[in-house]
Write a protein that holds these residues in place. Structure first.
Motif, short mmCIF file in Angstrom:
data_model
loop_
_atom_site.label_atom_id
_atom_site.label_comp_id
_atom_site.label_asym_id
_atom_site.label_seq_id
_atom_site.Cartn_x
_atom_site.Cartn_y
_atom_site.Cartn_z
N GLY B 120 -16.08 0.72 -5.06
CA GLY B 120 -16.69 1.99 -5.74
C GLY B 120 -17.82 2.28 -4.69
O GLY B 120 -18.44 3.53 -5.07
N LYS B 121 -18.12 1.74 -3.71
CA LYS B 121 -19.55 2.14 -3.00
C LYS B 121 -19.57 3.17 -2.04
O LYS B 121 -18.29 3.76 -1.43
N PRO B 123 -20.38 4.74 1.82
CA PRO B 123 -20.55 4.17 3.08
C PRO B 123 -21.90 3.47 3.57
O PRO B 123 -22.28 2.62 4.09
N GLU B 140 -20.07 13.84 13.81
CA GLU B 140 -18.84 13.10 13.86
C GLU B 140 -18.72 12.65 12.50
O GLU B 140 -17.53 12.71 11.58
N GLU B 141 -19.83 12.06 11.63
CA GLU B 141 -19.69 11.47 10.42
C GLU B 141 -19.10 12.72 9.39
O GLU B 141 -18.48 12.76 8.48
N ILE B 144 -15.66 13.39 9.53
CA ILE B 144 -14.75 12.57 8.50
C ILE B 144 -14.99 12.94 7.18
O ILE B 144 -13.90 13.08 6.44
N ARG B 145 -15.97 13.07 6.75
CA ARG B 145 -16.41 13.29 5.37
C ARG B 145 -15.51 14.79 4.88
O ARG B 145 -15.06 14.59 3.78
N GLU B 147 -12.74 16.06 6.29
CA GLU B 147 -11.25 15.68 6.22
C GLU B 147 -11.00 14.99 4.96
O GLU B 147 -9.88 15.26 4.52
N ASN B 148 -11.83 14.42 4.43
CA ASN B 148 -11.40 13.50 3.13
C ASN B 148 -12.29 13.66 2.05
O ASN B 148 -12.52 12.89 1.32
N TRP B 150 -12.25 14.97 -0.77
CA TRP B 150 -12.05 14.60 -2.10
C TRP B 150 -12.18 13.14 -2.38
O TRP B 150 -12.59 12.68 -3.67
N ALA B 151 -12.33 12.12 -1.51
CA ALA B 151 -12.26 10.71 -1.70
C ALA B 151 -13.74 10.45 -1.81
O ALA B 151 -14.05 9.39 -2.24
N PHE B 152 -14.81 11.60 -1.48
CA PHE B 152 -15.99 11.17 -1.58
C PHE B 152 -16.64 11.33 -3.21
O PHE B 152 -17.89 11.25 -3.18
N ASP B 153 -15.92 11.96 -4.04
CA ASP B 153 -16.25 12.13 -5.18
C ASP B 153 -16.98 11.04 -6.14
O ASP B 153 -16.01 10.08 -6.07
#
Lengths: 371, 153
Positions: B120-121, B123, B140-141, B144-145, B147-148, B150-153
């Motif tokens: 659940g952590k 990066p 760059e970071e 990536i954020r 692109e994805n 929804w995964a960082f919610d």
């Protein structure tokens, strides 16, 4: 605090579900390389025990049914999570076309979008391969139907283990005017390869003569091949198979013919074997490829179709074949039914479901993002 | 060399010079130690410079529990669950020791525990935990954020 060796980090990452892996891509360049390495992705897909049901729900009362898709997780000891609404890449509000799931494999779903069902002759077929867990998809290039007589597509999706490729097989067929089913006339068989991202005609076409009509069941994918039950006007039911690596068709006899015209018959894969559900009887092909190894496995209390075995292998998840599509567990030894508690009948709508096993990071690099 | 296994003692020395004596049956739960015993290198004290005393004691405790025939299945399950209730430093020390000593059952359990703890952590937290330098540029970071996202919610 010392840094963990890469080998240990990989072993930890393999155990993670897809969502944190996507996040951890930005931890560092070496983590990004680890997570996107094709070999890692392959092993992860193989060890990942995530299981979900993809439920398609649509209200058949209307002419142009709106459709909803839901993902229901049941990896955790066969307990169902809450249905989460998901939006396939084709999905647009007010979209009148009908979509259906034509296959699921290693966490990927293939969806076919038809033109509206009443419009015979509509060759507006589109396909998309979708990874709902990472929300990426790949639309297949449009492949026109060769002959305007060819009105229907029967399509199916699977994994070629020899070439490490995902393929969509499509059978273009003319509809036999007297029946509603997939009674086929002249056919054209094509295959799409994800690696090549293109369609091509299959060299080995269907082993049936033209003008001989026959009906195909829904396909069942096992051991790198598609299988169908085939009912022909001349002759007994047979088992047709298409091997993905060699792209060849084969026909096998079925030593029993319990098929009465009123029975609901379907071909399924359960626990790694082909099964035929004929009314309330379930037959299993004990040895793959051996025609004589078919034997009657159970007699169920009602007609239904199966989805998947429970984790302990003692129960089978099934769907009751009636209007109120409820899901239930059938305990094989005790011969009891248990309706799924977390009621997946999302409404009174018609539902079909497929089991999505394994979550994969496939299409991570070159898929398009869902919007 | 006819002495039965259960009488043989194996001597181990941790990185901080603590010595431990255990029965061979306990020691060979570790594939690494088993290989040494089989090769005949276990007659003197075996030095383990990359495992400290506290961790080594834990690992040996695990091994002892697993050869003890009086322990029931339920007791073992409880023991394993409590065993892994450790702070991060100890958990990672245990992970590296279990890997080095190749104690299969222990390694699998610790790997799963670590995976459960980090899933659940964010990066940034991962970098802190594993002491990893962020070698991406901010751009760059960010890419990536996005692109994805929804995964960082």
């Amino acid at each position: 605090m010392s840094i963990l060796a890469e080998e240990l980090i990989t072993q930890i990452l393999i155990l993670l579900p897809v969502k944190p892996l996507l996040r951890f891509q930005c931890v560092s360049k070496s983590w990004l390389a680890l997570i996107t390495d094709p070999y890692f992705i392959k092993i992860h897909a193989e060890t990942n025990t995530q299981r979900s049901l993809v439920v398609e729900s649509c209200d058949w009362k209307d002419d142009h049914p709106p459709q909803d898709y839901y993902l229901v997780d049941f990896s955790n000891g066969d307990r169902f999570g809450k249905p989460v609404k998901i939006f396939p890449p084709f999905f647009r509000p007010g979209n009148l076309s009908h979509t259906s799931v034509i296959g699921c494999c290693n966490g990927l779903i293939c969806i076919q979008k038809h033109g509206c069902l009443d419009c015979i002759g509509d060759s507006d077929y589109e396909f998309v391969i979708w990874n709902p867990l990472i929300k990426k998809h790949k639309k297949l290039p449009f492949e026109p139907v060769d002959d305007t007589h060819k009105l229907r597509l029967h399509a199916t999706f699977g994994y070629d283990p020899v070439n490490d490729d995902y393929k969509v097989l499509r059978i273009e067929c003319g509809q036999f005017l007297n029946s509603d089913d997939w009674a086929l006339e002249a056919v054209e068989v094509k295959v799409y390869s994800l690696k090549a991202h293109s369609w091509r005609r299959v060299e080995d076409q269907l082993p049936y003569k033209e003008e001989e009509s026959f009906i195909l069941s829904e396909s069942a994918f096992l051991n790198g091949a598609f299988h169908w039950l085939v009912e022909r006007e001349s002759g007994p039911w047979t088992l047709l198979a298409f091997d993905l690596p060699t792209e060849k068709f084969g026909v096998q006899t079925i030593p029993f013919q319990p098929f009465d015209v009123n029975l609901k018959v379907s071909l399924e894969v359960l626990g790694g074997s082909l099964c035929i559900f004929a009314g309330t009887d379930v037959w299993i092909m004990k040895e793959y490829g051996v025609a004589n190894s078919w034997s009657r496995l159970w007699t169920l209390p009602m007609t239904s179709c199966s989805l998947v075995f429970s984790e302990d292998g003692e129960k089978v998840l099934m769907k009751k074949d009636s209007l109120k599509k409820k899901f239930f567990w059938y305990d094989i030894k005790k011969k009891t039914l248990m309706i799924v508690e977390n009621d997946l009948s999302i409404s009174n709508k018609h539902q079909t479901a497929t089991c999505l096993e394994g979550g994969s990071l496939l299409l991570l690099l070159d898929g398009d993002s869902d919007n | 060399m006819s002495s039965s296994k259960s009488n043989k003692i194996v001597k181990l020395e941790s990185s901080d010079n603590k010595t431990f004596e255990v029965e061979e049956a306990v020691a060979v739960q570790s594939e690494t130690l088993k290989n040494m015993v089989d090769d005949g290198c276990a007659n003197d004290t075996i030095p383990l410079p990359n495992v400290n005393g506290k961790i080594l004691e834990m690992v040996l405790g695990w091994c002892k529990k697993h050869v003890d025939e009086t322990v029931t299945g339920d007791e073992l399950n409880k023991y394993e669950a409590d065993f892994l209730d450790l702070d991060q430093a100890d958990l990672y020390g245990l992970l590296m020791a279990a890997n080095f000593l190749n104690v299969k059952g222990l390694l699998d359990r610790v790997l799963q525990r670590v995976a459960d703890m980090i899933k659940g952590k964010k990066p940034e937290e991962i970098r802190r935990i594993f002491n990893i330098k962020n070698d991406f540029t901010p751009e760059e970071e960010e890419e990536i954020r996005l692109e994805n996202a929804w995964a960082f919610d």
